[in-house]
Enzyme design. Structure first.
Site, PDB file in Angstrom:
ATOM      1  CG  ASP A 163      -1.047   5.503   3.262  1.00 36.12           C
ATOM      2  OD1 ASP A 163      -2.090   4.895   2.967  1.00 36.12           O
ATOM      3  OD2 ASP A 163      -0.300   5.161   4.195  1.00 36.12           O
ATOM      4  CE  LYS A 175      -1.514   1.292  -3.059  1.00 39.29           C
ATOM      5  NZ  LYS A 175      -2.172   1.517  -1.795  1.00 39.29           N
ATOM      6  CB  CYS A 198       2.385  17.822  39.650  1.00 45.26           C
ATOM      7  SG  CYS A 198       3.326  16.775  38.563  1.00 45.26           S
ATOM      8  CE  LYS A 204       0.325  -1.313  -0.460  1.00 43.60           C
ATOM      9  NZ  LYS A 204      -0.451  -2.084   0.463  1.00 43.60           N
ATOM     10  CE1 TYR A 207      -6.720   6.601  -8.293  1.00 41.71           C
ATOM     11  CE2 TYR A 207      -5.780   7.834  -6.475  1.00 41.71           C
ATOM     12  CZ  TYR A 207      -6.655   6.872  -6.943  1.00 41.71           C
ATOM     13  OH  TYR A 207      -7.451   6.197  -6.074  1.00 41.71           O
ATOM     14  CB  CYS A 229       0.347  13.272  37.980  1.00 42.26           C
ATOM     15  SG  CYS A 229       0.742  14.136  39.523  1.00 42.26           S
ATOM     16  CD  GLU A 268      -0.709   7.490 -11.633  1.00 42.97           C
ATOM     17  OE1 GLU A 268      -1.463   7.342 -10.642  1.00 42.97           O
ATOM     18  OE2 GLU A 268      -1.083   7.380 -12.800  1.00 42.97           O
ATOM     19  CB  CYS A 308       3.742  11.869  39.610  1.00 34.91           C
ATOM     20  SG  CYS A 308       4.296  13.253  38.615  1.00 34.91           S
ATOM     21  CB  CYS A 366       4.916  15.748  42.246  1.00 32.89           C
ATOM     22  SG  CYS A 366       3.406  14.878  41.797  1.00 32.89           S
TER      23      CYS A 366
HETATM   24  P1  AMP Z   1      -5.332  -1.104  -2.014  1.00 35.65           P
HETATM   25  O1  AMP Z   1      -6.263  -0.378  -1.063  1.00 35.65           O
HETATM   26  O2  AMP Z   1      -4.046  -1.505  -1.385  1.00 35.65           O
HETATM   27  O3  AMP Z   1      -6.024  -2.150  -2.820  1.00 35.65           O
HETATM   28  O4  AMP Z   1      -4.869   0.001  -3.049  1.00 35.65           O
HETATM   29  C1  AMP Z   1      -5.798   0.629  -3.869  1.00 35.65           C
HETATM   30  C2  AMP Z   1      -5.943   2.033  -3.450  1.00 35.65           C
HETATM   31  O5  AMP Z   1      -4.758   2.760  -3.613  1.00 35.65           O
HETATM   32  C3  AMP Z   1      -6.925   2.769  -4.300  1.00 35.65           C
HETATM   33  O6  AMP Z   1      -8.232   2.578  -3.874  1.00 35.65           O
HETATM   34  C4  AMP Z   1      -6.499   4.186  -4.109  1.00 35.65           C
HETATM   35  O7  AMP Z   1      -7.245   4.735  -3.042  1.00 35.65           O
HETATM   36  C5  AMP Z   1      -5.077   4.111  -3.641  1.00 35.65           C
HETATM   37  N1  AMP Z   1      -4.146   4.875  -4.485  1.00 35.65           N
HETATM   38  C6  AMP Z   1      -3.236   5.763  -4.014  1.00 35.65           C
HETATM   39  N2  AMP Z   1      -2.524   6.304  -4.995  1.00 35.65           N
HETATM   40  C7  AMP Z   1      -2.966   5.766  -6.150  1.00 35.65           C
HETATM   41  C8  AMP Z   1      -2.622   5.946  -7.519  1.00 35.65           C
HETATM   42  N3  AMP Z   1      -1.645   6.785  -7.899  1.00 35.65           N
HETATM   43  N4  AMP Z   1      -3.309   5.225  -8.433  1.00 35.65           N
HETATM   44  C9  AMP Z   1      -4.295   4.374  -8.058  1.00 35.65           C
HETATM   45  N5  AMP Z   1      -4.656   4.161  -6.778  1.00 35.65           N
HETATM   46  C10 AMP Z   1      -4.015   4.847  -5.829  1.00 35.65           C
HETATM   47 ZN    ZN Z   2       2.944  14.818  39.524  1.00 35.09          ZN
END
Ligand code: AMP
Ligand code: ZN
Length: 664
Positions: free
Chosen positions: A114, A112, A426, A308, A221, A420, A110, A402, A405
């Site tokens: 963010d 990851k 300006c 990662k 997930y 400024c 899957e 600036c 100006c």
């Molecule tokens: P870490 O914070 O680096 O320990 O990573 C764990 C976190 O990754 C989990 O708490 C999730 O919030 C996040 N995460 C994002 N995508 C996934 C995924 N597909 N499966 C599990 N965790 C995920």
């Molecule tokens: Zn200015």
């Protein structure tokens, strides 16, 4: 037709369209049709509060306020993930798995995501609560806020376990993030740094209506719970999809670590094609039976591994630091780079944010710097290659004047940005401010665009927005690309702007930190520009939801003689600088800040009008009864639970007539 049946029908229809739009990304009707149906439902629900349902699609707009987020213990702990960064580490992981597990190993790969992790609990197919990860053992109850996220189903489809938790990540896709930032920059606020922090910050906002306005998404997930009948991770993803959750289609089942590595390589190269940020791949042993055999370490499951990605980074030469001046006078330092290929695009410039950032990184002209592309649209400089620094180089001296100006820059205490102060002399500020004044959300002047504003300023025809009202057709006709017709349109557009209501004029003035919402609050409170201009910082801070920074900025604006002059001229030209007489006639302060809850059906006024009357007369309306509620205005067919709660808390319960009497 039976009202209850119609309400039910609309709810189901809207729920399906919501799902088509936000989960499947495949809308089947136009936004307009959707809005019409939603409106019909809202009206029916308003007339028939006895059919109230917190899971109705009308509730997605939010409104509930959470003052303190309650701490909740997770039924099942939320673990972290072990990290790996190379092929070798993944292979070692497989060796460890083999020692415990017999038989065939399958993996689910899957992305990851963010963002901010979330655990959703469903009981009998209804969203019961949403809790942040917190420390993994307990988190914060953010249910009110999560309910507003359109891709989180409030009710499930098909057949599902009676009770289970489902985990996912709340993310802010790039596109929505960029839009939010554009709006912030527009009012002189600093843009948010990245989508991840903005997503997690959003979950902890007190006003769920504000959360509802943010384009958040929830990607799921993992299902956890007893007796779910699910036997593998991949089956869980498929089931979650069937029940109406948004589970990205990128997740795939793999038969070997080689296949897993192919998947990782593919996404390392294609991650920028995704609509949201990802910082790696999560690999999970598919079989739940094998997962149980493998168990957990103190912090993370042995059956999962995060891989990662390396942040995409390049090094290049910083040729020159230049400075940009925004509409509000804010100065942004910009790194001009030797062009370099990064994440599929050629990068020539990167933001350096402010003086502190330059000092922190110790970046200098001529340095070789590392450039990274994160969630931000503009790449950033993350460091300097000190091994390649010219021994004669000197620390960067931040601009003192600036670039446009030549006025000396100022920096207010506690602020990161330099400004400024030559507001009215300006050029980029002059042009930017007029461009803001005419923009759609402000005075919405038809026939006048940003480029024409620049032309007008450069031709010496205008210096500020008040000058717009002195423009004559014969002045503008000689301008480039200006024809008879467009000149007429421009003049009539400017004339028409005199009808724009006070609150929008106030926004149009471009006072730093006064965005649309703040302008509305100030207009409502002060009612005209003179009262606002005369208000001290202290009086300003005392207005509901006006903070010290806004108060300072407003007072500062009116302190300047030049601004007062321009405002006076706008007034003379007939621009609306007070709340219209009609609106004012209906506004008082007789309710003196008391808090009201409305419930039931009324005879003389509609619920909407009742709400408006309360707000126009200095009261507040909230949707649920708490110890802070002063009055419950009770209509016919009021919900019994509200009544019971009001009685328990000793809230004043009044009728429609009692309320109308309060106003007279
Ligand atoms: P870490 O914070 O680096 O320990 O990573 C764990 C976190 O990754 C989990 O708490 C999730 O919030 C996040 N995460 C994002 N995508 C996934 C995924 N597909 N499966 C599990 N965790 C995920
Ligand atoms: Zn200015």
């Amino acid at each position: 037709m039976d009202v209850e049946k119609r309400i039910q029908e609309l709810r189901e229809e809207l729920q399906q369209h919501n799902y088509n739009y936000y989960v499947l990304d495949k809308p089947q009707i136009s936004d307009y049709e959707f809005d019409m149906k939603l409106k019909e439902l809202q009206e029916l629900e308003e007339k028939h509060p006895e059919f109230e349902d917190p899971n109705s699609p009308t509730q997605r707009v939010g409104g509930a306020i959470t003052k303190n987020f309650e701490t909740v213990v997770h039924d099942h702990r939320m673990y972290s993930l072990s990290n790996s960064y190379s092929k070798e580490e993944l292979e070692e992981w497989e060796t460890r798995l083999r020692k415990v597990v017999d038989g065939k190993l399958q993996y689910v790969c899957e992305l990851k995501y963010d963002g901010a992790s979330i655990s959703l609990t469903y009981k009998n197919g209804i969203l019961d609560r949403a809790v942040t990860r917190g420390d993994g053992f307990q988190g914060d109850d953010v249910t009110n806020n999560v309910r507003t996220i359109r891709s989180v189903p409030l009710k499930l489809k098909g057949s599902f376990p009676e009770k289970f938790d489902i985990r996912g990540e709340i993310v802010l896709p790039y596109e929505g993030f960029a839009k939010m930032n554009a709006e912030r920059v527009d009012i002189g606020e600093e843009p948010y740094a990245n989508p991840r922090n903005t997503a997690s910050g959003s979950l902890k906002l007190q006003d769920s209506a504000e959360v509802a306005r943010r384009p958040l998404e929830c990607l799921l997930y993992s299902i956890v719970g007893e007796n779910t009948g699910i036997e593998s991770q991949f089956e869980g993803l498929e089931k979650a999809r069937e029940w109406g959750f948004k589970v990205p289609q990128e997740s795939e089942l793999k038969n070997s670590i080689e296949e897993v590595l192919d998947y990782i390589n593919y996404w390392d190269n294609h991650r920028h094609d995704l609509p949201y940020e990802t910082d790696g791949v999560v690999v999970k042993v598919n079989s739940f039976y094998q997962q149980e055999e493998l168990g957990h370490t103190a912090k993370s499951p042995r059956w999962a591994m995060a891989y990662k990605f390396k942040a995409e980074q390049e090094s290049t030469k910083l040729e020159k630091i230049t400075y940009q001046v925004g509409r509000t006078g804010a100065i942004t330092p910009v790194a001009n780079l030797q062009p370099v290929q990064l994440a599929g695009t050629i990068v020539k410039r990167a933001s350096l944010h402010n003086a502190d950032q330059i000092e922190k990184l110790d970046v200098r002209e001529g340095d070789t710097v590392f450039v990274e592309k994160g969630g931000e649209i503009i790449p950033k400089i993350v460091g300097v290659d000190f091994t390649r620094r010219d021994p004669d180089s000197e620390p960067t001296k931040y601009a003192t004047h600036c670039p446009e100006c030549d006025t000396e820059l100022v920096r207010n205490e506690g602020e990161a940005q330099h400004y400024c102060p030559n507001t009215n002399g300006c050029p980029p500020q002059i042009i930017g401010r007029i461009q803001h004044y005419i923009s759609r959300k402000a005075m919405d002047i038809e026939g006048l665009g940003g480029e024409t504003v620049a032309l007008l300023v450069n031709a010496g025809l205008i210096e500020n927005y008040a000058d717009l009202y002195t423009l004559k057709k014969e002045d503008i006709l000689p301008l480039e690309r200006m024809a008879e017709k467009s000149a007429d349109n421009l003049i009539s557009g400017i004339e028409k702007s005199k009808e724009i209501p006070f609150e929008r004029v106030l926004f149009a003035l471009g006072i730093r930190y006064v965005g649309e919402t703040v302008a509305k609050k100030l207009a409502k409170h002060f009612k005209n520009i003179d009262a606002l201009a005369a208000a001290s910082e202290e009086e300003l801070v005392n207005v509901d939801e006006i903070g010290a920074r806004i108060a300072w900025s407003v007072a500062d604006f009116f302190n300047a003689e030049s601004n007062r002059e321009i405002v006076q001229r706008l007034k003379d030209y007939g621009v609306q600088l007070e709340i219209s007489a009609e609106k004012l006639a209906n506004q008082t302060d007789v309710l003196g800040g008391n808090s009201f809850v409305i419930s039931g059906v009324f005879e003389k006024v509609s619920r909407n009008d009742l709400k408006k009357m309360i707000e126009d007369n200095g009261g507040k309306v909230s949707s649920s009864i708490s110890s802070k509620t002063n009055y419950l205005v009770a209509g016919a067919n009021m919900g019994p639970s509200k009544l019971a709660k009001a009685e328990k808390l000793g809230t004043n319960i009044i009728s429609e007539d009692d309320f109308l009497k309060m106003l007279n």
